[in-house]
Design an enzyme around this catalytic site. Structure first.
Site, PDB file in Angstrom:
ATOM      1  N   SER A  93       0.852  -1.186   0.000  1.00 30.94           N
ATOM      2  CA  SER A  93       0.000   0.000   0.000  1.00 30.94           C
ATOM      3  C   SER A  93       0.885   1.232   0.000  1.00 30.94           C
ATOM      4  O   SER A  93       2.006   1.208   0.538  1.00 30.94           O
ATOM      5  CB  SER A  93      -0.922   0.018   1.218  1.00 30.94           C
ATOM      6  OG  SER A  93      -0.164   0.040   2.415  1.00 30.94           O
ATOM      7  N   HIS A  97       1.914  12.259  -0.461  1.00 33.65           N
ATOM      8  CA  HIS A  97       1.468  13.609  -0.143  1.00 33.65           C
ATOM      9  C   HIS A  97       2.498  14.608  -0.689  1.00 33.65           C
ATOM     10  O   HIS A  97       3.520  14.867  -0.060  1.00 33.65           O
ATOM     11  CB  HIS A  97       1.324  13.785   1.372  1.00 33.65           C
ATOM     12  CG  HIS A  97       0.210  12.989   1.972  1.00 33.65           C
ATOM     13  ND1 HIS A  97      -1.118  13.277   1.722  1.00 33.65           N
ATOM     14  CD2 HIS A  97       0.220  11.922   2.810  1.00 33.65           C
ATOM     15  CE1 HIS A  97      -1.872  12.415   2.385  1.00 33.65           C
ATOM     16  NE2 HIS A  97      -1.094  11.591   3.047  1.00 33.65           N
ATOM     17  N   HIS A 107      -3.201   7.406  -3.724  1.00 33.01           N
ATOM     18  CA  HIS A 107      -3.176   6.190  -2.921  1.00 33.01           C
ATOM     19  C   HIS A 107      -3.276   4.994  -3.861  1.00 33.01           C
ATOM     20  O   HIS A 107      -3.964   5.041  -4.881  1.00 33.01           O
ATOM     21  CB  HIS A 107      -4.374   6.182  -1.951  1.00 33.01           C
ATOM     22  CG  HIS A 107      -4.769   4.818  -1.494  1.00 33.01           C
ATOM     23  ND1 HIS A 107      -5.789   4.098  -2.093  1.00 33.01           N
ATOM     24  CD2 HIS A 107      -4.284   4.025  -0.511  1.00 33.01           C
ATOM     25  CE1 HIS A 107      -5.916   2.935  -1.498  1.00 33.01           C
ATOM     26  NE2 HIS A 107      -5.025   2.866  -0.528  1.00 33.01           N
ATOM     27  N   HIS A 178     -20.293  11.088   6.008  1.00 30.77           N
ATOM     28  CA  HIS A 178     -20.667  12.124   6.971  1.00 30.77           C
ATOM     29  C   HIS A 178     -20.571  13.519   6.364  1.00 30.77           C
ATOM     30  O   HIS A 178     -21.130  14.470   6.908  1.00 30.77           O
ATOM     31  CB  HIS A 178     -19.783  12.033   8.223  1.00 30.77           C
ATOM     32  CG  HIS A 178     -18.332  12.268   7.982  1.00 30.77           C
ATOM     33  ND1 HIS A 178     -17.526  11.392   7.286  1.00 30.77           N
ATOM     34  CD2 HIS A 178     -17.521  13.300   8.340  1.00 30.77           C
ATOM     35  CE1 HIS A 178     -16.293  11.855   7.241  1.00 30.77           C
ATOM     36  NE2 HIS A 178     -16.260  13.014   7.859  1.00 30.77           N
TER      37      HIS A 178
END
Length: 311
Positions: A93, A97, A107, A178
């Site tokens: 993985s 940044h 990613h 959210h």
């Protein structure tokens, strides 16, 4: 299955080596430091982090092979019949940044998961998963088109249905419920994949892993020297907050790592070095910052579009 697992592991360690070499060369001023570790219950890995580079403020590329005696809840909520089985997971993985706000964060993850046989004779179960996604702070259509065209080309040889399926799954997965907001412009995401049989499914995994650098580095080359100031930097740090929120609240890989007793430092390698949250902030109307959410952070069929004549 042990020979198959060893083949996957050889590919993944080589992939980590190749990606780290290419990223360090692209940065030009910093190198990866390696942290080899072992896990108490079983397995280990090697976490590599490049920090304070010219191009990357932080870049992490991690390989792990871990195993345990009982699957944690994050791995069994969609497969309850596997609860309590021994398991092995191997994967690479990465999260990048960049320093310049005009260069997107990105990613990628490729992994293989297998369970052991049970005492009542149930066979081992295995699957592949992974993909890659792009999180721009300032959107450019040619970048999104290139990203998705590269993703489509990687998986098309395995079936015409896979790119639209994996793209849709990526849009749905990397979504902050959210906030009711996408994390980025998407890419590919697949999990629990074994429908092609082991050999072809493994080739698919390799195609996705090998496509990451051709998808990302041309975008880096176009944007890395773009001038920016305090406004762009502050917006980058603000949007990084969304990245942190997703990884801590929604990401199944983060949850699996923590629930399975994984190495916290390596699991949270994905978090950016600097971030900010501003209460109730909204971008100015008709600004480049507003255009990000209005035009880019919505599902679009990027691979079907023609690149603009100029960036």
């Amino acid at each position: 299955m042990s020979e198959s697992l060893a083949a996957v592991e050889r590919y993944l360690t080589d992939l980590q080596d190749r990606i780290c070499a290419a990223l360090a060369q692209a940065d030009g001023s910093a190198s990866f430091a390696e942290d080899a570790w072992t896990r108490a219950e079983g397995g280990g890995g090697r976490t590599r982090v490049l920090a304070d580079g010219t191009l990357f403020e932080k870049a992490g590329v991690a390989f792990s092979r871990v195993h345990g005696s009982r699957l944690p809840p994050s791995a069994t909520q969609h497969r309850p019949e596997l609860a309590g089985r021994p398991w092995t997971a191997v994967g690479v993985s990465l999260v990048l940044h960049p320093r310049n706000p005009y260069v997107p964060t990105s990613h990628a993850n490729v992994r293989f998961f297998t369970t052991g046989e049970t005492g009542d004779g149930a066979p081992a179960v295995w699957w592949f998963g992974g993909g890659f996604d792009l999180t721009p702070y300032y959107g450019f259509e040619e970048d999104a088109i290139h990203w998705h065209c590269t993703a489509r080309a990687a998986v098309e040889p395995f079936g015409d249905d896979l790119y639209p399926r994996f793209k849709r799954q990526c849009d749905e997965y990397f979504f902050l419920r959210h906030r009711q907001e996408a994390r980025g412009v998407g890419g590919l995401f697949f999990d629990d994949f074994n429908q092609l049989g082991f050999d072809a499914s493994f080739r698919l995994l390799r195609a996705v892993g090998d496509a990451f650098l051709p998808a990302y580095l041309p975008i880096v080359a176009r944007r890395r020297h773009a001038p920016y100031g305090e406004r762009e930097r502050n917006f980058q740090l603000y949007r990084r907050g969304r990245y942190v929120e997703f990884n801590l609240v929604w990401d199944r890989g983060t949850h699996f790592g923590l629930q399975s007793g994984g190495r916290t430092e390596s699991i949270l390698m994905s978090l950016p070095p600097l971030v900010r949250w501003d209460y109730g902030w909204t971008p100015p109307p008709d600004s480049a910052e507003a255009r990000l959410t209005q035009h880019f952070l919505v599902p679009r069929d990027w691979a079907s579009l023609s690149p603009p004549s100029s960036a």
